[in-house]
Design an enzyme around this catalytic site. Structure first.
Site, PDB file in Angstrom:
ATOM      1  N   HIS A  53      64.886  53.545  29.630  1.00  0.00           N
ATOM      2  CA  HIS A  53      64.555  53.383  30.921  1.00  0.00           C
ATOM      3  C   HIS A  53      65.466  54.252  31.913  1.00  0.00           C
ATOM      4  O   HIS A  53      66.330  53.491  32.516  1.00  0.00           O
ATOM      5  CB  HIS A  53      64.518  51.816  31.446  1.00  0.00           C
ATOM      6  CG  HIS A  53      63.325  51.312  31.012  1.00  0.00           C
ATOM      7  ND1 HIS A  53      62.945  50.012  30.542  1.00  0.00           N
ATOM      8  CD2 HIS A  53      62.191  51.968  30.488  1.00  0.00           C
ATOM      9  CE1 HIS A  53      61.827  49.821  30.163  1.00  0.00           C
ATOM     10  NE2 HIS A  53      61.332  51.085  29.973  1.00  0.00           N
TER      11      HIS A  53
ATOM     12  N   GLU B 289      59.545  46.507  24.705  1.00  0.00           N
ATOM     13  CA  GLU B 289      60.154  45.649  23.536  1.00  0.00           C
ATOM     14  C   GLU B 289      59.650  44.395  23.522  1.00  0.00           C
ATOM     15  O   GLU B 289      59.569  44.028  22.376  1.00  0.00           O
ATOM     16  CB  GLU B 289      61.675  45.585  23.940  1.00  0.00           C
ATOM     17  CG  GLU B 289      62.543  44.723  22.870  1.00  0.00           C
ATOM     18  CD  GLU B 289      63.760  44.367  23.387  1.00  0.00           C
ATOM     19  OE1 GLU B 289      64.229  43.365  22.727  1.00  0.00           O
ATOM     20  OE2 GLU B 289      64.498  44.956  24.159  1.00  0.00           O
TER      21      GLU B 289
ATOM     22  N   THR C 254      66.048  41.541  24.066  1.00  0.00           N
ATOM     23  CA  THR C 254      67.518  41.665  23.722  1.00  0.00           C
ATOM     24  C   THR C 254      68.238  41.973  24.888  1.00  0.00           C
ATOM     25  O   THR C 254      69.503  41.580  25.170  1.00  0.00           O
ATOM     26  CB  THR C 254      67.843  42.715  22.947  1.00  0.00           C
ATOM     27  OG1 THR C 254      67.337  43.967  23.500  1.00  0.00           O
ATOM     28  CG2 THR C 254      67.165  42.450  21.350  1.00  0.00           C
TER      29      THR C 254
END
Length: 425
Positions: free
Chosen positions: A98, A189, A258
């Protein structure tokens, strides 16, 4: 909330993963990556303890910031894929990381980014000559199955920390535990992790929660039940297909995206464990609750480094990174509780000290603000940090821009940084 795929997702079929990290390729790649993202200024500041003062302006860098190992690896693999498959079409699922600057570089190299909304449709048109790069966040099992069915070559850059979470949630499913995932339901994710939480047989279950309000609602339901339809309406598609809170909150295991704020994830774990203990008693709860620390080490380091930096006097904090970067967003959340904090994408956002373009987390949009601290002639201390997806050259550009707006030219800044970094004879 909307997001992770709720339909059963069996484990991906065997894909044609290829190794692009040959010595001759990586030598070229590393030279190219260094040209694009290296910063001599940042290297010198790190040697000097992260502090640089010129005139009335002091810059203080966080101890840990910028690219982590997983991001560096993902970028290296993407660059290598383009070199190895120079005569073939190379596609990327969404963004490699990102950060808009890094993704722009890949696009200029001819790597074709497939937007999230077009993943399934576009992948279904590919053929065996095509190459697909899986980003650092990973990809949902249904997408990996399509890629395998099409016979494409795959360059998988999924971060090892993410794959560790996948192992955990697969284990939960195998043991009949529902995965409660702390994350942003629409984040790539979390979507990928949710698909693994379905288990290899596709019959597991998950629930994605973002805020502590969400967690408290779930904990109340665990303790005393509630309105099933209201529960499902609140969480929408952030639950697995067929999810029933009356059944699937009996045995739960906590996991997380995460890059979440470490303190929030730990608080979520504590609250869910307490709710299960209140319902079942301490002994039985040991059989019905599991938790493992799945926060990325680099995320922890960057958050801890910022907390350390905030213990010393600062006037302003600049956080550099992509606006859709989760780990960068949490750095902003930490900073803005303590002092004026500006979340900027690049140095270009610092048009002037009366015209700072930055992202407001609460408005979820860019806005323009004024900084009286930076605009005056009084001594000022500026803290600078960056998320794990931000390259050092963007940090350098930001530092240079601050000094220039404060009246110090780039050449003088570079010279002083070199001087303070030099070893004492």
């Amino acid at each position: 909330m909307s997001a992770p795929t709720a339909s059963p997702s069996p484990a991906p079929a065997k894909t044609r993963r290829v190794n692009v990290r040959t010595p001759e390729v990586m030598e070229r790649v590393q030279a190219e990556v260094e040209t694009h993202y290296r910063s001599v200024l940042v290297e010198n500041l790190r040697k000097a303890g992260g502090v640089l003062t010129v005139g009335h302006t002091t810059i203080r860098l966080a101890r840990d910031f910028g690219f982590c190992y997983g991001v560096e690896r993902a970028i290296d693999l993407a660059y290598a894929a383009r070199r190895v498959f120079a005569d073939r079409k190379v596609y990327l699922l969404g963004e490699i990381i990102h950060n808009p600057e890094v993704n722009r570089q890949l696009q200029e190299m001819g790597i074709i980014s497939i937007p999230i909304s077009e993943h399934e449709a576009k992948l279904s048109t590919l053929d065996p000559d095509d190459v697909v790069i899986v980003p650092a966040f990973g990809a949902e099992t249904r997408l990996m199955n399509i890629i395998s069915e099409r016979g494409c070559s795959v360059v998988d850059t999924t971060c090892g920390d993410v794959m560790s979470v996948w192992k955990r949630v697969r284990g939960y499913a195998k043991q009949g535990f529902t995965s409660i995932i702390h994350g942003k339901a629409e984040h790539e994710e979390t979507r990928a992790t949710s698909s693994r939480a379905m288990g290899d047989a596709g019959d597991g279950h998950f629930l994605v929660v973002l805020t502590l309000d969400d967690v408290d609602y779930v904990c109340d339901y665990i303790r005393k039940g509630g309105n099933r339809e209201e529960f499902l309406q609140r969480f929408g598609k952030s639950v697995s297909k067929g999810f029933d809170p009356d059944k699937h909150l009996t045995r739960v295991g906590v996991a997380n995206q995460t890059t979440m704020l470490k303190s929030e994830t730990e608080e979520l774990q504590r609250r869910v464990q307490k709710a299960v203990e209140d319902r079942d008693g301490a002994e039985v709860a040991k059989q019905n609750f599991q938790v493992f620390d799945t926060i990325c080490g680099a995320t922890q380091e960057r958050q801890d480094s910022l907390f350390d930096m905030l213990r010393k006097p600062l006037d302003v904090l600049l956080v550099v990174g992509g606006y859709n970067s989760s780990n960068t967003t949490h750095l902003v959340e930490i900073g803005e509780k303590e002092l004026p904090t500006f979340f900027i994408r690049t140095a270009e956002c610092l048009k002037s000290f009366s015209d700072i373009v930055h992202f407001d987390l609460h408005l979820k949009a860019e806005k323009t603000s004024y900084s009286n601290k930076l605009a005056g002639n009084d001594p000022v201390v500026v803290g600078v940090t960056a998320g794990a997806s931000c390259p050092n050259n963007l940090v350098e550009d930001t530092i240079i821009r601050v000094f220039e707006l404060r009246g110090t030219p780039k050449a003088e800044v570079m010279a002083e940084a070199e001087r303070v970094a030099a070893p004492v004879e």
